[in-house]
Scaffold this active site. Structure first.
Site, mmCIF file in Angstrom:
data_model
loop_
_atom_site.group_PDB
_atom_site.id
_atom_site.type_symbol
_atom_site.label_atom_id
_atom_site.label_comp_id
_atom_site.label_asym_id
_atom_site.label_seq_id
_atom_site.Cartn_x
_atom_site.Cartn_y
_atom_site.Cartn_z
ATOM 1 N N CYS A 2 0.869 -1.181 0.000
ATOM 2 C CA CYS A 2 0.000 0.000 0.000
ATOM 3 C C CYS A 2 0.904 1.227 0.000
ATOM 4 C CB CYS A 2 -0.868 0.037 1.254
ATOM 5 S SG CYS A 2 -1.840 -1.423 1.509
ATOM 6 N N ARG A 27 1.396 1.476 -5.953
ATOM 7 C CA ARG A 27 1.565 0.556 -4.815
ATOM 8 C C ARG A 27 0.234 -0.081 -4.400
ATOM 9 N NH1 ARG A 27 6.272 0.962 -2.292
ATOM 10 N NH2 ARG A 27 5.385 -0.022 -0.441
ATOM 11 N N TRP A 74 -3.796 -1.710 -1.192
ATOM 12 C CA TRP A 74 -3.784 -2.962 -1.949
ATOM 13 C C TRP A 74 -4.149 -4.020 -0.928
ATOM 14 C CZ3 TRP A 74 -3.529 -3.979 -7.014
ATOM 15 C CH2 TRP A 74 -3.330 -5.309 -7.408
ATOM 16 N N ASN A 100 1.082 0.290 5.939
ATOM 17 C CA ASN A 100 1.445 -0.570 4.810
ATOM 18 C C ASN A 100 2.177 -1.759 5.388
ATOM 19 O OD1 ASN A 100 2.214 -1.751 2.382
ATOM 20 N ND2 ASN A 100 4.160 -0.647 2.386
ATOM 21 N N GLY A 101 1.681 -2.973 5.096
ATOM 22 C CA GLY A 101 2.339 -4.185 5.598
ATOM 23 C C GLY A 101 1.306 -5.214 5.996
ATOM 24 N N GLU A 482 7.593 -20.806 -19.611
ATOM 25 C CA GLU A 482 7.440 -19.437 -19.089
ATOM 26 C C GLU A 482 8.532 -18.533 -19.654
ATOM 27 O OE1 GLU A 482 5.245 -17.773 -17.919
ATOM 28 O OE2 GLU A 482 6.253 -16.018 -17.099
ATOM 29 N N LYS A 486 7.860 -15.094 -21.844
ATOM 30 C CA LYS A 486 8.442 -13.802 -21.455
ATOM 31 C C LYS A 486 9.174 -13.180 -22.630
ATOM 32 C CE LYS A 486 6.736 -12.739 -18.486
ATOM 33 N NZ LYS A 486 5.729 -13.719 -18.322
ATOM 34 N N GLU A 489 6.795 -12.186 -25.672
ATOM 35 C CA GLU A 489 5.746 -11.156 -25.486
ATOM 36 C C GLU A 489 6.326 -9.761 -25.285
ATOM 37 O OE1 GLU A 489 3.201 -11.186 -22.053
ATOM 38 O OE2 GLU A 489 4.673 -12.190 -20.831
ATOM 39 N N HIS A 505 12.081 -35.128 -32.788
ATOM 40 C CA HIS A 505 10.842 -35.474 -33.504
ATOM 41 C C HIS A 505 10.376 -34.329 -34.376
ATOM 42 C CE1 HIS A 505 10.572 -39.167 -31.214
ATOM 43 N NE2 HIS A 505 10.870 -38.465 -30.145
ATOM 44 N N LYS A 604 -2.806 -5.940 -19.640
ATOM 45 C CA LYS A 604 -2.393 -6.552 -18.381
ATOM 46 C C LYS A 604 -3.407 -7.593 -17.927
ATOM 47 C CE LYS A 604 -0.055 -7.500 -14.783
ATOM 48 N NZ LYS A 604 1.081 -8.439 -15.002
HETATM 49 C C1 AGP Z 1 1.992 -13.035 -18.818
HETATM 50 O O1 AGP Z 1 3.240 -12.356 -18.872
HETATM 51 C C2 AGP Z 1 0.927 -12.358 -19.619
HETATM 52 N N1 AGP Z 1 0.781 -11.011 -19.279
HETATM 53 C C3 AGP Z 1 -0.382 -13.130 -19.641
HETATM 54 O O2 AGP Z 1 -0.117 -14.384 -20.212
HETATM 55 C C4 AGP Z 1 -1.084 -13.374 -18.281
HETATM 56 O O3 AGP Z 1 -0.313 -14.246 -17.513
HETATM 57 C C5 AGP Z 1 -2.452 -14.019 -18.565
HETATM 58 O O4 AGP Z 1 -3.236 -13.102 -19.296
HETATM 59 C C6 AGP Z 1 -3.204 -14.423 -17.293
HETATM 60 O O5 AGP Z 1 -3.467 -13.292 -16.513
HETATM 61 P P1 AGP Z 1 -4.057 -13.509 -15.027
HETATM 62 O O6 AGP Z 1 -3.006 -14.242 -14.247
HETATM 63 O O7 AGP Z 1 -4.309 -12.127 -14.507
HETATM 64 O O8 AGP Z 1 -5.310 -14.313 -15.143
#
Ligand code: AGP
Length: 609
Positions: A2, A27, A74, A100-101, A482, A486, A489, A505, A604
Site C-alpha cells: 500500500c 503501490r 492494496w 502498509n504491511g 514461461e 516472457k 511477449e 521429432h 495486463k
Molecule cells: C503473462 O506475462 C501475460 N501477461 C499473460 O499471459 C497473463 O499471464 C495471462 O493473461 C493471465 O493473466 P491472469 O493471471 O491475470 O489471469
C-alpha cells in the site's frame, strides 16, 4: 503493498496528501482515504475504489487543517470496501493510523483487545494498531506507540496522528519502506520518494525498527527503544516519473527485483515449523474433504497456466492425486470430467481474466470444490471461489507477469504441502525439509538477481536473433515454457519452448548455426538425458546458454555459457530458474528498443474472451 503519506506544516494538508497518494497509486489502488486534524477534531474521508473516486466523493470540499495522513490500499486482509479503507481509528476516534504491511498476529491482538471492551469496525489487520495505542495511551502518544509496537508481529510502515497531540506525526518502520521528507517549516512522511518529490529532494530513509517524531519544524529519529538515531540526509537525484519505478527504468525490472520480498510476504505467517503445518487461513478443506478428492484440475491462462504446470508436478508428487492442467479457454468448452469429487484450482494474478472466470463458473456448476490463487483481494475470482489463497506480491503493473508467477509457485508449493500433510502422503521430516528450503527461497532469489549483468550481456549478444528455443525436461520444461513466453511477449523474438527429449521429432530441423538455445538443467533425475539433448543441438552448431545449479562444472564442457543459480531442492528449482529467464527477456527487449511495460497488442488483464 500500500502507499501511505503524511503532512505537517502550515499549508492545507488535504491537497498535499491527495497529490502524494497519486504518486503512490502504483503501490495499490483498490481503496483510498485521508484524515486531517482541525480545531480539536480529526476528519476522515475514505472510499472503496481509486483515488479519483475519493476526489469525486469530496467534490472539492476538502477537510481543512495542516496536519494529516493518507493511504492508498492494496488489500490483503479484509476486502476492498469503504469501511476497510484506511485510515483506521481507535474507539474514541482520537487516534488515527495508516499502515502498509501485514500484521501476522492481528487476530490474537484483536481478541485480546475485544476482551478489554474494544469495539472493532473493520475486517482489517491494521485496525488493531490504533486500538493497541489507545490501550497503552496515558497522555504520551510516543510512549503508547512504542508499547504497541512491541506487541505487533509482521511488517509495517505506520503513520500515526492524534487529536490530543496535534503537533506531530509519528512514523514507524519494520520491513515496509518509509521515508521522511524534509521541508522548510513543514515535513512529510511517505512509503516512497515519489510522494514528496514535488516538495523536497531531501529525505531521511528509515530503516527497520526506526521511528520518526515529525513536527513542522523538527524531526526526531529514534529506534523502538526511544534511543536517538543518527542518519544522513539522502538527496534524491531522480525525477518524479522515474521515482514511481523506484529508480528503475521500467516497472517490469522493478517487479523482477521485488520477487525476494514478494516471496517472503507470500510465505509470511504460513509456514508453521513447530507443528510442521501450513497455515492457509482462507482454505478450510478438512482432511475428510481432501480424502474425498479423486482428481484435481488446475485451470489458468498464460503465465498463470505455466505456474499451473509446475503445480501439477508438485501436487501429484506430494499427494499422489492425479492432476490435470488446462488452459482456461480450452477447459471451458471441452465438457471437462468434473464432479463433486474434483478439486479445481483456479490461478489468476488479476482475478479478472474472462476465460479463467468462466472456467471457475463452469467448475462450480459441475459441483467441484474451488480454490483460487490470486493476487487481488476482492477480484471477481476471489469473490466467486469458495476458498482463496492470496499471493501477497503487491500490484503487478508491467504487462509481463514476473513476481506473480514466482509467488503463484510459492502458493502452489504451500497448497501441495497442506494437502499432502493432511492426507499423510508425505512424512513430517520430508515436509519439514521442503518448508525449510522454501524459507530460504527469498534469499536465494536475491542471489539470482546478482547475476543480472551476466544475463544482460548474453541478452544483448543474442538480441538480434529472430528465433530462440528454450528446452528442458520435467520441471525444467515447465519453466522453459514461461521463459519462452516472457521473451516473445516483450521482445517479439519468436521463442519456442520444447521438451528436450522431443527435439529429434521435428524441431531439431530448426536448429541452425548460432541460433540461441536456452537449456535448463536443474532436474537431477533427468540431468544426463538433458545433457545429451544439449549435445544434440550443439552438434547442429546452436549457441547454448545453460541454467544450472552452482557447482555444476560438468555442463560447462557442453555449452557456450552457463547462468548459475543457487542450489535448492530440484523440486523447488522453478522459483529460481525463472529469474534469469525473466532478466534475459527484459534485457533483450530493451536492446531491441521495445516498449517493455506495455508490449504491442497485449493488455495486463484480458477481461474479454
Ligand atoms: C503473462 O506475462 C501475460 N501477461 C499473460 O499471459 C497473463 O499471464 C495471462 O493473461 C493471465 O493473466 P491472469 O493471471 O491475470 O489471469
Amino acid at each position: 503493498m500500500c502507499g501511505i503519506v503524511g503532512y505537517i506544516g502550515d499549508k492545507p494538508a488535504a491537497l498535499i496528501l491527495l497529490e502524494g497518494l497519486k504518486r503512490l497509486e502504483y503501490r495499490g489502488y483498490d481503496s483510498a482515504g485521508i484524515a486531517v486534524y482541525n480545531n480539536n477534531m480529526i476528519k476522515i474521508e475514505k472510499t472503496k475504489g481509486k483515488l479519483a473516486d475519493l476526489e469525486n466523493k469530496l467534490e472539492g470540499r476538502y477537510p481543512e487543517g495542516s496536519l494529516g495522513i493518507g493511504h492508498t490500499r492494496w488489500a490483503t486482509h479484509g476486502k476492498p470496501s469503504d469501511i476497510n479503507a484506511h485510515p483506521h481509528t481507535d474507539c474514541t476516534h482520537d487516534i488515527v493510523v495508516v499502515h502498509n504491511g501485514i500484521i501476522e498476529n492481528y487476530q490474537q491482538i484483536k481478541e485480546w483487545l475485544q476482551k478489554q471492551g474494544h469495539k472493532f469496525e473493520t475486517e482489517t489487520d491494521t485496525e488493531t494498531v490504533p486500538h493497541l495505542i489507545e490501550h497503552f495511551y496515558n497522555g504520551d502518544l510516543l510512549e503508547a506507540v512504542k508499547k504497541a509496537l512491541k506487541k505487533i508481529e509482521g511488517s509495517f510502515a505506520l503513520g500515526i496522528i492524534s487529536k490530543n497531540e496535534p503537533d506531530k506525526i509519528i512514523a514507524a518502520r519494520k520491513d515496509s519502506p518509509l521515508i521522511v521528507g524534509i521541508g522548510d517549516g513543514e515535513n512529510y512522511i511517505a512509503s516512497d520518494i515519489p510522494a514528496v518529490l514535488e516538495y523536497t529532494k531531501k529525505v531521511y530513509i528509515l530503516e527497520d525498527d526506526q521511528m520518526a517524531v515529525v513536527k513542522k519544524d523538527e524531526i526526531k529519529l529514534i529506534n523502538f527503544d526511544g534511543e536517538e538515531v543518527d542518519k544522513e540526509i539522502f538527496e534524491v537525484k531522480w525525477d518524479a516519473v522515474a521515482a514511481e519505478k523506484g529508480g528503475y527504468p521500467h516497472f517490469m525490472i522493478k517487479e523482477i527485483n521485488e520477487q525476494p520480498k514478494a516471496l517472503k510476504d507470500t510465505m509470511t505467517g504460513r509456514l508453521n515449523f513447530d507443528d510442521v503445518e501450513i497455515k492457509l487461513d482462507d482454505i478450510k478443506l478438512t482432511p475428510e474433504d481432501i480424502s474425498d478428492i479423486q482428481k484435481i484440475f488446475i485451470v489458468a491462462c498464460g503465465t498463470a497456466y505455466h505456474a499451473g504446470i509446475v503445480g501439477k508436478n508438485v501436487i501429484e508428487k506430494l499427494t499422489k492425486v492425479p492432476v490435470e492442467v488446462d488452459i482456461a479457454s480450452e477447459y471451458r468448452y471441452r465438457d471437462p470430467m468434473v464432479d463433486d469429487k474434483t478439486l479445481v484450482i483456479i490461478i489468476s494474478q488479476s482475478g479478472e481474466t474472462a476465460d479463467t472466470l468462466a472456467a471457475l463458473r463452469e467448475s462450480k456448476k459441475r459441483g467441484a470444490r474451488i480454490i483460487a490463487i490470486t493476487n487481488v483481494v476482492g477480484s471477481s475470482v476471489s469473490r466467486e471461489a469458495e476458498e482463496v489463497l492470496y499471493t501477497w506480491a503487491g500490484p503487478e503493473i508491467a504487462v509481463a507477469s514476473t513476481k506473480a508467477y514466482s509467488t503463484q509457485l510459492a502458493a502452489l508449493y504451500m497448497l501441495g504441502l497442506d494437502l499432502a500433510i493432511k492426507k499423510q502422503t508425505i512424512s513430517k521430516e520430508y515436509a519439514l525439509e521442503i518448508m525449510q528450503e522454501l524459507k530460504q527461497l527469498p534469499e536465494k532469489a536475491e542471489h539470482c538477481l546478482k547475476n543480472a549483468d551476466t544475463v544482460k550481456e548474453l541478452a544483448y549478444k543474442y538480441a538480434e536473433w529472430e528465433d530462440a528455443f528454450f528446452i528442458g525436461r520435467g520441471l525444467d520444461y515447465a519453466v522453459a515454457l514461461e521463459g519462452a513466453l516472457k521473451l516473445k511477449e516483450i521482445s517479439y523474438i519468436h521463442a519456442e519452448a520444447y521438451p528436450a527429449g522431443e527435439l529429434k521429432h521435428g524441431t531439431l530441423a530448426l536448429i541452425v548455426d548460432g541460433v540461441p538455445v536456452i537449456a535448463l538443467a536443474t532436474q537431477k533425475s533427468l540431468y544426463e538425458k538433458t545433457l545429451s539433448n544439449i549435445k544434440e543441438v550443439k552438434a547442429r552448431e546452436a549457441s547454448v546458454i545453460a541454467v544450472a545449479f552452482e557447482g555444476d562444472n560438468e555442463i560447462t564442457k557442453s555449452v557456450d555459457h552457463v547462468i548459475y543459480i543457487p542450489k535448492t531442492l530440484p523440486f523447488l528449482a522453478p522459483v529460481l530458474t525463472v529469474i534469469p529467464l525473466q532478466l534475459f527477456a527484459y534485457h533483450a527487449a530493451v536492446a531491441r528498443g521495445c516498449d517493455v511495460d506495455k508490449p504491442r497488442n497485449l493488455a495486463k488483464s484480458v477481461t474479454v474472451e
